[in-house]
Design a protein around this motif. Structure first.
Motif, PDB file in Angstrom:
ATOM      1  N   PHE A 233       0.853  -1.176   0.000  1.00 48.12           N
ATOM      2  CA  PHE A 233       0.000   0.000   0.000  1.00 48.12           C
ATOM      3  C   PHE A 233       0.894   1.232   0.000  1.00 48.12           C
ATOM      4  O   PHE A 233       1.903   1.281   0.720  1.00 48.12           O
ATOM      5  N   ILE A 234       0.506   2.223  -0.784  1.00 45.36           N
ATOM      6  CA  ILE A 234       1.336   3.408  -0.978  1.00 45.36           C
ATOM      7  C   ILE A 234       0.552   4.658  -0.635  1.00 45.36           C
ATOM      8  O   ILE A 234      -0.574   4.847  -1.112  1.00 45.36           O
ATOM      9  N   ARG A 235       1.140   5.507   0.179  1.00 44.30           N
ATOM     10  CA  ARG A 235       0.615   6.847   0.462  1.00 44.30           C
ATOM     11  C   ARG A 235       1.167   7.736  -0.628  1.00 44.30           C
ATOM     12  O   ARG A 235       2.371   7.939  -0.726  1.00 44.30           O
ATOM     13  N   ILE A 236       0.303   8.229  -1.497  1.00 43.41           N
ATOM     14  CA  ILE A 236       0.723   8.971  -2.684  1.00 43.41           C
ATOM     15  C   ILE A 236       0.949  10.437  -2.334  1.00 43.41           C
ATOM     16  O   ILE A 236       0.045  11.109  -1.830  1.00 43.41           O
ATOM     17  N   HIS A 237       2.164  10.920  -2.594  1.00 42.93           N
ATOM     18  CA  HIS A 237       2.491  12.323  -2.321  1.00 42.93           C
ATOM     19  C   HIS A 237       1.615  13.241  -3.165  1.00 42.93           C
ATOM     20  O   HIS A 237       1.394  12.997  -4.345  1.00 42.93           O
ATOM     21  N   GLY A 238       1.110  14.294  -2.543  1.00 41.15           N
ATOM     22  CA  GLY A 238       0.321  15.297  -3.246  1.00 41.15           C
ATOM     23  C   GLY A 238      -1.155  14.982  -3.374  1.00 41.15           C
ATOM     24  O   GLY A 238      -1.929  15.821  -3.818  1.00 41.15           O
ATOM     25  N   VAL A 239      -1.573  13.776  -3.000  1.00 34.03           N
ATOM     26  CA  VAL A 239      -2.990  13.396  -3.038  1.00 34.03           C
ATOM     27  C   VAL A 239      -3.301  12.741  -1.687  1.00 34.03           C
ATOM     28  O   VAL A 239      -3.289  11.522  -1.544  1.00 34.03           O
ATOM     29  N   PRO A 240      -3.573  13.565  -0.685  1.00 34.75           N
ATOM     30  CA  PRO A 240      -3.631  13.075   0.698  1.00 34.75           C
ATOM     31  C   PRO A 240      -4.731  12.068   1.003  1.00 34.75           C
ATOM     32  O   PRO A 240      -4.625  11.334   1.979  1.00 34.75           O
ATOM     33  N   ASP A 241      -5.774  11.999   0.187  1.00 36.87           N
ATOM     34  CA  ASP A 241      -6.877  11.092   0.482  1.00 36.87           C
ATOM     35  C   ASP A 241      -6.882   9.859  -0.414  1.00 36.87           C
ATOM     36  O   ASP A 241      -7.898   9.177  -0.541  1.00 36.87           O
ATOM     37  N   ALA A 242      -5.751   9.557  -1.038  1.00 34.28           N
ATOM     38  CA  ALA A 242      -5.648   8.401  -1.932  1.00 34.28           C
ATOM     39  C   ALA A 242      -4.801   7.305  -1.305  1.00 34.28           C
ATOM     40  O   ALA A 242      -3.879   7.571  -0.541  1.00 34.28           O
ATOM     41  N   VAL A 243      -5.140   6.073  -1.650  1.00 32.67           N
ATOM     42  CA  VAL A 243      -4.329   4.919  -1.281  1.00 32.67           C
ATOM     43  C   VAL A 243      -4.000   4.170  -2.569  1.00 32.67           C
ATOM     44  O   VAL A 243      -4.890   3.817  -3.338  1.00 32.67           O
ATOM     45  N   GLY A 244      -2.710   3.962  -2.803  1.00 28.71           N
ATOM     46  CA  GLY A 244      -2.280   3.197  -3.962  1.00 28.71           C
ATOM     47  C   GLY A 244      -1.963   1.774  -3.547  1.00 28.71           C
ATOM     48  O   GLY A 244      -1.650   1.505  -2.395  1.00 28.71           O
TER      49      GLY A 244
END
Length: 104
Positions: A48-59
């Motif tokens: 699981f990735i915390r995407i920089h610049g999109v605080p409410d997204a999970v990759g």
């Protein structure tokens, strides 16, 4: 947090927040978009990735896209990749990591 627990912590959005912001996430991260982020959780099926610049997204980078001779990145690792799909049913941005492309 155990290596195989669902990602949680102060920098990981709650599941309800991810669902509420899904339309904005899809707009901000179209298929083909390049991302950078931090691994915030590991499972046997991927990271699981915390995407920089999109605080409410999970990759999610799944092992199906990973070369067989590689290991999953560790929790805390900085990664880059490309958006390959949006999983509407669970509001996940599917990612293929750049480091996996070098071995195709």
């Amino acid at each position: 947090m155990s290596e195989y627990e669902w990602p949680a912590g102060p920098d990981v959005p709650a599941a309800e927040t991810v669902r509420q912001c899904w339309a904005a996430t899809v707009t901000a991260l179209p298929v083909g978009a390049c991302i950078a982020g931090e691994v915030v959780g590991r499972q046997r099926f991927g990271v699981f990735i915390r995407i920089h610049g999109v605080p409410d997204a999970v990759g999610l980078a799944e092992v199906g896209g990973m070369p067989h001779d590689m290991e999953l990145p560790a929790v805390g690792a900085e990664v880059t990749g490309k958006v390959v799909w949006h999983a509407d049913h669970n509001c996940q941005v599917k990612i293929k990591l750049d480091e996996w492309d070098r071995f195709e």
